[in-house]
Design an enzyme around this catalytic site. Structure first.
Site, PDB file in Angstrom:
ATOM      1  N   ASP A  30       0.928  -0.958   0.112  1.00  0.00           N
ATOM      2  CA  ASP A  30      -0.085  -0.054   0.066  1.00  0.00           C
ATOM      3  C   ASP A  30       0.919   1.147   0.027  1.00  0.00           C
ATOM      4  OD1 ASP A  30      -3.246   0.676   0.861  1.00  0.00           O
ATOM      5  OD2 ASP A  30      -1.901   2.374   0.910  1.00  0.00           O
ATOM      6  N   HIS A 100     -10.398  -5.130  -3.300  1.00  0.00           N
ATOM      7  CA  HIS A 100      -9.040  -5.469  -2.640  1.00  0.00           C
ATOM      8  C   HIS A 100      -9.351  -5.710  -1.080  1.00  0.00           C
ATOM      9  CE1 HIS A 100     -10.305  -1.158  -2.472  1.00  0.00           C
ATOM     10  NE2 HIS A 100      -9.624  -1.050  -1.337  1.00  0.00           N
TER      11      HIS A 100
HETATM   12  P1  5GP Z   1      -9.904   1.599   0.149  1.00  0.00           P
HETATM   13  O1  5GP Z   1      -9.835   2.877   0.891  1.00  0.00           O
HETATM   14  O2  5GP Z   1     -10.718   1.780  -1.104  1.00  0.00           O
HETATM   15  O3  5GP Z   1     -10.219   0.270   0.910  1.00  0.00           O
HETATM   16  O4  5GP Z   1      -8.287   1.493   0.024  1.00  0.00           O
HETATM   17  C1  5GP Z   1      -7.424   2.008  -1.172  1.00  0.00           C
HETATM   18  C2  5GP Z   1      -6.080   1.569  -0.652  1.00  0.00           C
HETATM   19  O5  5GP Z   1      -5.263   1.965  -1.830  1.00  0.00           O
HETATM   20  C3  5GP Z   1      -5.418   2.960   0.219  1.00  0.00           C
HETATM   21  O6  5GP Z   1      -5.007   2.126   1.610  1.00  0.00           O
HETATM   22  C4  5GP Z   1      -4.608   3.724  -0.578  1.00  0.00           C
HETATM   23  O7  5GP Z   1      -3.555   3.845   0.234  1.00  0.00           O
HETATM   24  C5  5GP Z   1      -4.195   2.630  -1.483  1.00  0.00           C
HETATM   25  N1  5GP Z   1      -3.606   3.332  -2.910  1.00  0.00           N
HETATM   26  C6  5GP Z   1      -4.495   4.162  -3.514  1.00  0.00           C
HETATM   27  N2  5GP Z   1      -3.777   4.534  -4.683  1.00  0.00           N
HETATM   28  C7  5GP Z   1      -2.791   3.685  -4.778  1.00  0.00           C
HETATM   29  C8  5GP Z   1      -1.598   3.603  -5.573  1.00  0.00           C
HETATM   30  O8  5GP Z   1      -1.583   4.189  -6.852  1.00  0.00           O
HETATM   31  N3  5GP Z   1      -0.641   2.774  -5.363  1.00  0.00           N
HETATM   32  C9  5GP Z   1      -0.641   1.832  -4.259  1.00  0.00           C
HETATM   33  N4  5GP Z   1       0.241   1.126  -3.995  1.00  0.00           N
HETATM   34  N5  5GP Z   1      -1.605   2.030  -3.301  1.00  0.00           N
HETATM   35  C10 5GP Z   1      -2.860   2.787  -3.574  1.00  0.00           C
END
Ligand code: 5GP
Ligand code: ZN
Length: 115
Positions: A30, A100
């Site tokens: 992440d 995810h």
């Molecule tokens: P959600 O809030 O949708 O459950 O989690 C999305 C996750 O994706 C977040 O923890 C955020 O830090 C991660 N994330 C968003 N964009 C990117 C990216 O471009 N690369 C990586 N490695 N992680 C990302």
């Protein structure tokens, strides 16, 4: 899905730090880790969220959970313990609309599940 950032990560169009990969699954660090170990595990096809899991894509989901155990072994948190989270929809805090699973560990994560 052309403007999905996780589909772009799978295709290598956006760089990522790979942790694990097989035919069905891609896992990477992440970008904003909230624990010493914070890995995202995603299916290699675009499934928007938990709400979209069905008979046709369930192989990807079972492979994700098998992969999670392999990843915890690679990261040395299998025995110390870990947490798996999948945020779904607005109240669930889902930001990226590609299914995810967050794999978190490497410290005592405490009992808190919601703010
Ligand atoms: P959600 O809030 O949708 O459950 O989690 C999305 C996750 O994706 C977040 O923890 C955020 O830090 C991660 N994330 C968003 N964009 C990117 C990216 O471009 N690369 C990586 N490695 N992680 C990302
Ligand atoms: Zn996608």
């Amino acid at each position: 899905m052309e403007d999905c950032i996780f589909c772009k990560i799978i295709k290598g169009e956006i760089p990522s730090k790979k942790v694990y990969e097989n035919e069905y699954v891609y896992a990477f660090e992440d970008i904003h880790p909230v624990a010493p170990v914070h890995v995202l595990v995603i299916p290699k096809i675009h499934i928007p969220s938990l709400n979209d899991i069905n008979e046709d894509n369930s192989k990807y989901v079972s492979e994700i959970f098998k992969s999670i155990v392999e990843i915890t072994k690679l990261k040395n948190i299998c025995n110390s313990g870990y947490r798996v989270i999948s945020n779904c929809g607005e109240d669930g805090g889902q930001v990226v609309n590609h299914l995810h699973f967050h794999v978190l560990g490497g410290k005592d994560l405490g009992p808190k599940l919601v703010k």
